[in-house]
Scaffold this motif. Structure first.
Motif, PDB file in Angstrom:
ATOM      1  N   TYR A 115       0.836  -1.201   0.000  1.00  0.00           N
ATOM      2  CA  TYR A 115       0.000   0.000   0.000  1.00  0.00           C
ATOM      3  C   TYR A 115       0.873   1.254   0.000  1.00  0.00           C
ATOM      4  N   ASP A 116       1.836   1.292   0.913  1.00  0.00           N
ATOM      5  CA  ASP A 116       2.732   2.452   0.986  1.00  0.00           C
ATOM      6  C   ASP A 116       3.501   2.631  -0.324  1.00  0.00           C
ATOM      7  N   ARG A 117       3.901   1.511  -0.920  1.00  0.00           N
ATOM      8  CA  ARG A 117       4.667   1.569  -2.155  1.00  0.00           C
ATOM      9  C   ARG A 117       3.871   2.229  -3.275  1.00  0.00           C
ATOM     10  N   GLN A 118       2.578   1.905  -3.374  1.00  0.00           N
ATOM     11  CA  GLN A 118       1.757   2.494  -4.422  1.00  0.00           C
ATOM     12  C   GLN A 118       1.643   4.008  -4.247  1.00  0.00           C
ATOM     13  N   VAL A 119       1.500   4.467  -3.012  1.00  0.00           N
ATOM     14  CA  VAL A 119       1.401   5.905  -2.743  1.00  0.00           C
ATOM     15  C   VAL A 119       2.685   6.613  -3.147  1.00  0.00           C
ATOM     16  N   MET A 120       3.828   6.032  -2.806  1.00  0.00           N
ATOM     17  CA  MET A 120       5.107   6.652  -3.154  1.00  0.00           C
ATOM     18  C   MET A 120       5.262   6.765  -4.672  1.00  0.00           C
ATOM     19  N   LEU A 121       4.842   5.741  -5.392  1.00  0.00           N
ATOM     20  CA  LEU A 121       4.935   5.786  -6.852  1.00  0.00           C
ATOM     21  C   LEU A 121       4.041   6.858  -7.450  1.00  0.00           C
ATOM     22  N   LEU A 145       7.954   7.478   9.454  1.00  0.00           N
ATOM     23  CA  LEU A 145       9.325   7.518   9.948  1.00  0.00           C
ATOM     24  C   LEU A 145      10.092   6.272   9.499  1.00  0.00           C
ATOM     25  N   ARG A 146       9.429   5.106   9.518  1.00  0.00           N
ATOM     26  CA  ARG A 146      10.051   3.890   9.005  1.00  0.00           C
ATOM     27  C   ARG A 146      10.305   3.998   7.504  1.00  0.00           C
ATOM     28  N   LEU A 147       9.299   4.477   6.776  1.00  0.00           N
ATOM     29  CA  LEU A 147       9.417   4.563   5.323  1.00  0.00           C
ATOM     30  C   LEU A 147      10.491   5.569   4.921  1.00  0.00           C
ATOM     31  N   ARG A 148      10.601   6.662   5.664  1.00  0.00           N
ATOM     32  CA  ARG A 148      11.649   7.646   5.391  1.00  0.00           C
ATOM     33  C   ARG A 148      13.033   7.001   5.445  1.00  0.00           C
ATOM     34  N   GLU A 149      13.250   6.173   6.466  1.00  0.00           N
ATOM     35  CA  GLU A 149      14.552   5.524   6.596  1.00  0.00           C
ATOM     36  C   GLU A 149      14.785   4.507   5.479  1.00  0.00           C
ATOM     37  N   GLU A 150      13.732   3.798   5.078  1.00  0.00           N
ATOM     38  CA  GLU A 150      13.861   2.830   3.996  1.00  0.00           C
ATOM     39  C   GLU A 150      14.252   3.516   2.684  1.00  0.00           C
ATOM     40  N   ARG A 155      16.517   1.194   0.212  1.00  0.00           N
ATOM     41  CA  ARG A 155      15.817  -0.094   0.234  1.00  0.00           C
ATOM     42  C   ARG A 155      14.387   0.005  -0.285  1.00  0.00           C
ATOM     43  N   ALA A 156      13.913   1.221  -0.504  1.00  0.00           N
ATOM     44  CA  ALA A 156      12.581   1.444  -1.066  1.00  0.00           C
ATOM     45  C   ALA A 156      12.661   2.620  -2.024  1.00  0.00           C
ATOM     46  N   VAL A 157      11.749   2.675  -2.956  1.00  0.00           N
ATOM     47  CA  VAL A 157      11.708   3.739  -3.956  1.00  0.00           C
ATOM     48  C   VAL A 157      10.643   4.747  -3.562  1.00  0.00           C
ATOM     49  N   GLY A 158      11.004   6.016  -3.587  1.00  0.00           N
ATOM     50  CA  GLY A 158      10.019   7.034  -3.269  1.00  0.00           C
ATOM     51  C   GLY A 158      10.653   8.399  -3.167  1.00  0.00           C
ATOM     52  N   PRO A 159       9.843   9.410  -2.914  1.00  0.00           N
ATOM     53  CA  PRO A 159      10.366  10.768  -2.726  1.00  0.00           C
ATOM     54  C   PRO A 159      11.057  10.909  -1.381  1.00  0.00           C
ATOM     55  N   LYS A 160      11.899  11.914  -1.261  1.00  0.00           N
ATOM     56  CA  LYS A 160      12.479  12.269   0.023  1.00  0.00           C
ATOM     57  C   LYS A 160      11.340  12.701   0.945  1.00  0.00           C
ATOM     58  N   LEU A 161      11.236  12.085   2.123  1.00  0.00           N
ATOM     59  CA  LEU A 161      10.151  12.378   3.049  1.00  0.00           C
ATOM     60  C   LEU A 161      10.641  13.250   4.195  1.00  0.00           C
TER      61      LEU A 161
END
Length: 500
Positions: A115-121, A145-150, A155-161
């Motif tokens: 779910y989080d991955r789809q939002v980041m994309l 906070l977890r996703l920011r570190e990933e 380890r995960a694809v997304g914008p700088k949080l």
């Protein structure tokens, strides 16, 4: 959870956790560079990106050897700084877990953060390589906070949080007309004293938040303590102005004498001025001068007000830009409909001052132009995913709003990128397309300075130095369609059970 859903989650997780360093070096060939920190356009440039940084910008040379670097064809394209949504409320699995809506709470999301991955994309699809989250539920904050570190670790694809901690007091503490109910005892989670406000900021520092969001129901004493302690702790502050009119409330002079770093809406200034047909131009200029003199920067969120007015007038959520409804997940779509969508409720329509919403939007547009003319730094924010404002594309809609109130296209580009970098991450460079800067960039198929609508023609992004073409992003989004269909099935099943 069914086996197919589990298998899909594992496949998505494998893609999401692929190392960001899989291809560390890129040559963007023969591209027009718009640094955005000046008005210049650097035509026909080769750009080397290595280890997440812009290492070299040189005149294009077809004979230049690029070694093991991956070549990105920039011919006829424009390289600009990555966009930043300076005011979002990011949907996460944590928010779903904290939800009280029986149609949402307890949804089976799998174990792989699909779910989080789809939002980041969705953000990356619009060229948004940075997002500031202005507060959410405790579970949502922990998730971010977890996703920011990933993302930071590759380890995960997304914008700088950038994750903000909202600090707010109980509404009763600043009630203009007390209803006889006692004000709850102060605590750091809802402070009404300076001491508890200070503790709230210190706890945010310990937990690793990036900034503080003071909210409007802090009384005068606590508001000042939060703003000042945040500064001592090295936080920037972006949020709401304090309430007016009660015995412990601030007044206009107080708010500007103890300013935050940034104001989260021009709408906030509506409470500090007259709104309606009697609003004099001199009043707008007085307010703009007060903001400029205080040193505040401002995130206007004009598209937010425009969308709220549309819901008030049309009694429905306005249509989103073509092709973007598919990026809105089933949980968010549910929250956009009645009764979850408060903007469609009769109570919202009946509130005092509702008939002046349109005037408030007009006020904000005129004030935004006045702020820009006084050189107040502006940033682009959206309040997404407010109903009608999908993640990502709403940033492009706000850029159009700023252009329409008179900002030159290059100033809009700065508001959408450099100004936000300077606000949220001043120690990490300017955010411009310059050698040595971080490679959070957007490659466009057309010139945004010729027409700001071209800012939406995204060919791909460099997110934390990793190249993703628009085809890559769309493919990864499509891989999540089965996951979202499963969410939709669960929601429909719950709604049917509730109606039986």
């Amino acid at each position: 959870m069914n086996v197919r859903f589990l298998a899909l989650g594992l496949a998505l997780a494998a893609a999401a956790h692929a190392p960001a360093q899989a291809a560390e070096r890129y040559w963007v060939r023969d591209v027009a560079v718009i640094p955005a920190d000046t008005d210049e356009v650097l035509s026909h440039r080769d750009v080397l990106i290595e280890d997440g940084r812009i290492r070299r910008i040189a005149a294009a040379d077809a004979q230049r050897r690029v070694g093991d670097a991956r070549v990105v064809d920039g011919r006829g394209k424009y390289l600009v700084p990555g966009y930043v949504d300076a005011h979002a409320h990011i949907a996460t699995e944590g928010a779903i877990r904290d939800s009280k809506d029986p149609a949402i709470k307890g949804l089976d999301l799998g174990a792989q953060h699909a779910y989080d991955r789809q939002v980041m994309l969705s953000f990356l699809k619009a060229g948004v390589t940075g997002v500031a989250n202005l507060g959410g539920s405790p579970g949502s904050d922990e998730d971010l906070l977890r996703l920011r570190e990933e993302i930071d670790a590759g380890r995960a694809v997304g914008p700088k949080l950038y994750v903000g901690k909202r600090i707010n007091g109980p509404r009763a503490a600043v009630a203009e007309k007390p209803d006889g109910q006692p004000v709850p005892a102060s605590k750091p989670e809802a402070p009404t004293t300076a001491a508890d406000g200070i503790v709230a900021v210190q706890r945010a520092k310990q937990r690793g938040y990036d900034f503080i969001k003071p909210y409007q129901f802090l009384n005068r004493e606590t508001y000042q303590a939060v703003v000042e302690e945040a500064k001592r702790q090295g936080f920037i502050t972006t949020g709401h102005l304090p309430e007016l009119g009660c015995a412990t409330c601030a007044d206009r002079a107080f708010a500007f004498a103890h300013p935050m770093t940034n104001l989260a809406h021009t709408e906030e200034l509506a409470r500090f001025a007259r709104i309606g047909s009697d609003l004099a131009p001199a009043e707008i200029e007085t307010l703009a001068k007060a903001v400029a003199d205080s040193g505040l920067s401002v995130t206007p969120t004009l598209i937010t007000l425009k969308t709220i007015v549309a819901m008030y007038v049309q009694r429905e959520v306005p249509a989103v830009p073509k092709g973007w409804l598919e990026t809105v997940d089933p949980v968010t779509r549910l929250e956009w409909t009645a009764p979850a969508n408060r903007y469609l409720s009769q109570a919202f329509r009946d509130q005092e001052g509702a008939d002046r919403f349109s005037a408030g939007y007009d006020f904000s547009r005129v004030l935004t132009r006045a702020l820009w003319k006084r050189k107040v730094p502006l940033t682009v924010g959206t309040d997404a995913a407010l109903p009608g404002l999908p993640f990502g594309v709403s940033v492009l809609q706000e850029m159009v709003e700023l252009r329409e109130v008179g900002l030159p296209a290059v100033e809009v580009l700065r508001a959408a990128s450099i100004n936000a970098h300077r606000l949220f991450d001043p120690q990490s460079g300017s955010g411009a397309v310059r050698e040595g800067e971080r490679a959070n960039l957007v490659l466009l198929d057309a010139d945004p300075l010729a027409d700001i609508h071209n800012a939406a023609k995204v060919a791909g992004v460099f997110a934390q130095g990793r190249w993703l073409s628009i085809a890559d992003i769309d493919r990864q989004l499509s891989e999540g369609e089965a996951f979202e269909q499963e969410l939709q099935r669960q929601i429909e099943q719950r709604k049917a059970a509730a109606g039986s």
